[in-house]
Design a protein around this motif. Structure first.
Motif, PDB file in Angstrom:
ATOM      1  N   ASP A   1     -10.784   5.749   2.561  1.00  0.00           N
ATOM      2  CA  ASP A   1     -11.952   4.734   2.009  1.00  0.00           C
ATOM      3  C   ASP A   1     -10.236   3.787   3.215  1.00  0.00           C
ATOM      4  O   ASP A   1      -9.078   3.923   3.585  1.00  0.00           O
ATOM      5  N   LEU A   2     -10.940   2.616   3.013  1.00  0.00           N
ATOM      6  CA  LEU A   2      -9.597   1.262   3.997  1.00  0.00           C
ATOM      7  C   LEU A   2      -8.314   0.661   3.315  1.00  0.00           C
ATOM      8  O   LEU A   2      -7.423   0.722   4.377  1.00  0.00           O
ATOM      9  N   LEU A   3      -8.588   1.052   2.017  1.00  0.00           N
ATOM     10  CA  LEU A   3      -6.941   0.894   1.553  1.00  0.00           C
ATOM     11  C   LEU A   3      -6.134   2.111   1.988  1.00  0.00           C
ATOM     12  O   LEU A   3      -4.870   1.856   1.902  1.00  0.00           O
ATOM     13  N   THR A   4      -6.686   2.966   0.976  1.00  0.00           N
ATOM     14  CA  THR A   4      -5.566   4.615   1.891  1.00  0.00           C
ATOM     15  C   THR A   4      -5.511   4.909   3.136  1.00  0.00           C
ATOM     16  O   THR A   4      -4.159   5.006   3.820  1.00  0.00           O
ATOM     17  N   SER A   5      -6.270   4.247   4.176  1.00  0.00           N
ATOM     18  CA  SER A   5      -6.048   3.944   5.438  1.00  0.00           C
ATOM     19  C   SER A   5      -4.775   2.838   5.719  1.00  0.00           C
ATOM     20  O   SER A   5      -3.768   3.405   6.200  1.00  0.00           O
ATOM     21  N   THR A   6      -4.810   2.083   4.613  1.00  0.00           N
ATOM     22  CA  THR A   6      -3.954   0.727   5.089  1.00  0.00           C
ATOM     23  C   THR A   6      -1.911   1.580   4.638  1.00  0.00           C
ATOM     24  O   THR A   6      -1.563   1.371   5.613  1.00  0.00           O
ATOM     25  N   LEU A   7      -2.458   1.874   3.817  1.00  0.00           N
ATOM     26  CA  LEU A   7      -1.236   2.752   3.028  1.00  0.00           C
ATOM     27  C   LEU A   7      -0.894   3.844   4.112  1.00  0.00           C
ATOM     28  O   LEU A   7       0.708   3.896   4.103  1.00  0.00           O
ATOM     29  N   LEU A   8      -1.233   3.865   4.785  1.00  0.00           N
ATOM     30  CA  LEU A   8      -1.274   5.404   5.509  1.00  0.00           C
ATOM     31  C   LEU A   8      -0.036   4.468   6.984  1.00  0.00           C
ATOM     32  O   LEU A   8       0.464   5.111   8.175  1.00  0.00           O
ATOM     33  N   THR A   9      -0.727   3.738   7.653  1.00  0.00           N
ATOM     34  CA  THR A   9      -1.140   2.307   8.900  1.00  0.00           C
ATOM     35  C   THR A   9       0.504   1.551   8.764  1.00  0.00           C
ATOM     36  O   THR A   9       0.949   1.737   9.972  1.00  0.00           O
ATOM     37  N   ALA A  10       0.899   1.760   7.467  1.00  0.00           N
ATOM     38  CA  ALA A  10       2.117   0.187   7.158  1.00  0.00           C
ATOM     39  C   ALA A  10       3.067   0.783   7.500  1.00  0.00           C
ATOM     40  O   ALA A  10       3.758   1.385   6.925  1.00  0.00           O
ATOM     41  N   ARG A  11       3.669   0.142   7.961  1.00  0.00           N
ATOM     42  CA  ARG A  11       5.523   0.605   7.934  1.00  0.00           C
ATOM     43  C   ARG A  11       6.181  -0.524   7.406  1.00  0.00           C
ATOM     44  O   ARG A  11       7.485  -1.116   7.949  1.00  0.00           O
ATOM     45  N   CYS A  12       5.597  -1.397   6.604  1.00  0.00           N
ATOM     46  CA  CYS A  12       6.192  -2.899   5.801  1.00  0.00           C
ATOM     47  C   CYS A  12       6.767  -2.018   4.765  1.00  0.00           C
ATOM     48  O   CYS A  12       6.016  -1.226   4.574  1.00  0.00           O
ATOM     49  N   PRO A  13       6.972  -3.136   4.206  1.00  0.00           N
ATOM     50  CA  PRO A  13       7.873  -2.587   2.671  1.00  0.00           C
ATOM     51  C   PRO A  13       6.379  -2.345   2.018  1.00  0.00           C
ATOM     52  O   PRO A  13       5.028  -3.474   2.032  1.00  0.00           O
ATOM     53  N   VAL A  14       6.665  -1.813   1.119  1.00  0.00           N
ATOM     54  CA  VAL A  14       5.033  -1.054   0.213  1.00  0.00           C
ATOM     55  C   VAL A  14       5.474  -0.724  -1.235  1.00  0.00           C
ATOM     56  O   VAL A  14       6.516  -0.449  -1.355  1.00  0.00           O
ATOM     57  N   LEU A  15       4.506  -2.165  -1.844  1.00  0.00           N
ATOM     58  CA  LEU A  15       4.917  -2.279  -3.584  1.00  0.00           C
ATOM     59  C   LEU A  15       3.375  -1.743  -4.311  1.00  0.00           C
ATOM     60  O   LEU A  15       2.489  -1.897  -4.410  1.00  0.00           O
ATOM     61  N   LEU A  16       3.737  -0.350  -3.827  1.00  0.00           N
ATOM     62  CA  LEU A  16       3.097  -0.068  -5.819  1.00  0.00           C
ATOM     63  C   LEU A  16       2.723   0.047  -7.000  1.00  0.00           C
ATOM     64  O   LEU A  16       4.120   0.159  -8.070  1.00  0.00           O
ATOM     65  N   VAL A  17       2.297  -1.193  -7.672  1.00  0.00           N
ATOM     66  CA  VAL A  17       2.191  -1.451  -9.313  1.00  0.00           C
ATOM     67  C   VAL A  17       1.138  -0.126 -10.434  1.00  0.00           C
ATOM     68  O   VAL A  17       0.349  -0.765 -10.484  1.00  0.00           O
ATOM     69  N   PRO A  18       1.415   0.432 -11.026  1.00  0.00           N
ATOM     70  CA  PRO A  18       1.095   1.700 -11.793  1.00  0.00           C
ATOM     71  C   PRO A  18       0.565   0.657 -12.986  1.00  0.00           C
ATOM     72  O   PRO A  18       0.849  -0.555 -13.914  1.00  0.00           O
ATOM     73  N   ALA A  19      -0.814   1.176 -13.367  1.00  0.00           N
ATOM     74  CA  ALA A  19      -1.597   0.796 -14.238  1.00  0.00           C
ATOM     75  C   ALA A  19      -2.284   1.723 -15.039  1.00  0.00           C
ATOM     76  O   ALA A  19      -3.485   2.633 -14.556  1.00  0.00           O
ATOM     77  N   MET A  20      -1.954   2.613 -16.336  1.00  0.00           N
ATOM     78  CA  MET A  20      -3.139   3.619 -16.619  1.00  0.00           C
ATOM     79  C   MET A  20      -2.474   3.960 -17.774  1.00  0.00           C
ATOM     80  O   MET A  20      -1.859   3.536 -19.009  1.00  0.00           O
ATOM     81  N   HIS A  21      -3.258   4.681 -18.386  1.00  0.00           N
ATOM     82  CA  HIS A  21      -2.745   5.324 -20.079  1.00  0.00           C
ATOM     83  C   HIS A  21      -1.511   5.845 -20.111  1.00  0.00           C
ATOM     84  O   HIS A  21      -0.786   6.085 -18.911  1.00  0.00           O
ATOM     85  N   THR A  22      -1.282   6.201 -21.244  1.00  0.00           N
ATOM     86  CA  THR A  22       0.019   6.259 -20.929  1.00  0.00           C
ATOM     87  C   THR A  22       0.016   7.837 -21.073  1.00  0.00           C
ATOM     88  O   THR A  22       1.625   8.620 -20.206  1.00  0.00           O
TER      89      THR A  22
END
Length: 405
Positions: free
Chosen positions: A96-117
């Motif tokens: 999808d567009l988001l994962t494609s963007t993550l794959l092409t990004a060469r800048c800093p990437v910040l992932l902020v998790p949220a899910m059940h324990t």
């Protein structure tokens, strides 16, 4: 900037993240997943960002958005990042567009998790997080607290203000959040102590605690186990992954710091401790009268920083590094930096951060500057910037020294 939003209930908090980012002047393009749009509609993101919202790679094909967004971004933030998103990002999917963007990004990437324990603690998720971090992706620590339904535990999305602070930090310095403090235990003090005069009044100072909270926040996201001893900072949100100990007076802070500092790798005294306290507490509110009030008798409070150093030297406290803070004002004969040098020699700590205060500087503001002085005689200026940037500079110095031990 690109703000990715994946499909979890915490997606509604991305609206506040987006609002804060745009208010600081950044151009933000929101890239949600299809699942995210089931929680927050595209119209909301478009209204807040002023930019079109797309999820797939077959819209505006002539602009090649699945490549261009990542190539042109200065920062990519994904909040929330679900377990599914982490898995797809770790294994290089681009469906999808988001994962494609993550794959092409060469800048800093910040992932902020949220899910059940249970999902956060699952070996598959832990492996995916470790893999992403090994590639230089910053995976933030999730918060603990109320989750979906009646559940509580680790996996809650951090406060939007904390996410934006981390984003600002990475924009200023892409290497500001290495995992160099993993396995380390640090103790940080914050805020200003208050010494009661009567049930209503107190002696205190203008410290908001923001610098101490920034120190705790950055240390936690660099992998440390963090205890924050805080005095009168009720308006601040406890940073994700940080254990909070609340105190009120200098004596309470002294007891807490001596107890928590034992066995710590680094102890940072960023709190503004009141120098004096009344010799006696008046049990009732002091009333106005026709006569002038009686003179207020004061006694000196303990010097917690000096006591920590003395306890370590006497073998009563096991702490690797002790760091102090000095809020100073200059005078006609002595500069702020000279006052700081004298304090470093007097206290005997390993590192000392010197701040010039007054006229809207240091206290009750979001930014700070100063000098970092070391017991070995080295002195380094800390340029004006966000308090999280100063925190990162300090932890860089602490990490180097701990690495040599």
């Amino acid at each position: 900037m690109v703000l990715g939003v994946s499909g979890g209930i915490a997606a509604y908090k991305a609206c506040e993240v987006l609002r804060r980012l745009t208010e600081t002047g950044h151009e933000v393009r929101v890239v949600p997943t299809e699942a995210a749009l089931r929680f927050v509609g595209a119209a909301t993101f478009e209204a807040l960002s002023g930019q079109p919202v797309r999820t797939g790679v077959f819209t505006d094909v002539e602009q090649v958005p699945h490549v261009r967004l990542g190539q042109r971004a200065d920062l990519v933030v994904v909040a929330p990042a679900t377990a599914d998103l982490l898995a797809r990002a770790a294994h290089g999917q681009a469906d999808d567009l988001l994962t494609s963007t993550l794959l092409t990004a060469r800048c800093p990437v910040l992932l902020v998790p949220a899910m059940h324990t249970e999902m956060w603690e699952h070996p598959a998720t832990r492996d995916n997080v470790a893999l992403l971090r090994s590639r230089g992706v910053v995976v933030a620590e999730p918060d603990s607290g109320r989750l979906t339904g009646p559940d509580t535990g680790k996996g809650r999305l951090p406060d939007p203000a904390e996410i934006v602070d981390l984003a600002r930090l990475l924009l200023a310095d892409r290497d500001a959040l290495p995992r160099d403090l993993e396995g380390r235990r640090v103790v940080v003090s914050a805020g200003g102590t208050r010494e009661p005069l009567d049930p209503v009044r107190y002696l205190g100072n203008r410290s908001s605690g923001r610098q101490g909270y920034a120190l705790a926040r950055v240390a936690a996201h660099r992998g440390a186990e963090v205890t924050l001893v805080a005095a009168h900072t009720a308006d601040l949100v406890t940073p994700a992954g940080v254990r909070l100990v609340r105190v009120g007076t200098a004596e309470e802070m002294r007891s807490a710091m001596l107890a928590e500092a034992d066995g710590a790798d680094a102890v940072v005294m960023a709190a503004a401790v009141a120098d004096f306290r009344p010799t006696a507490l008046v049990e009732h509110k002091i009333k106005k009268g026709e006569r002038d009030p009686e003179p207020l008798e004061l006694t000196r409070n303990p010097d917690i920083l000096a006591e920590l150093v003395e306890a370590r030297e006497a073998g009563k406290l096991d702490a690797s590094l002790i760091v102090g803070f000095a809020a100073e004002t200059g005078d006609p004969r002595t500069t702020v930096l000279d006052h700081g040098r004298a304090k470093l020699a007097r206290k005997g700590c390993d590192l000392l951060v010197v701040n010039a205060v007054g006229d809207g500087r240091a206290f009750e503001v979001d930014d700070n500057a100063g000098w970092l002085l070391a017991a070995d005689g080295t002195e380094n200026p800390i340029p004006y910037g966000a308090k999280s940037r100063l925190a990162s500079t300090l932890w860089d110095a602490v990490g180097r020294r701990l690495g040599r031990q």
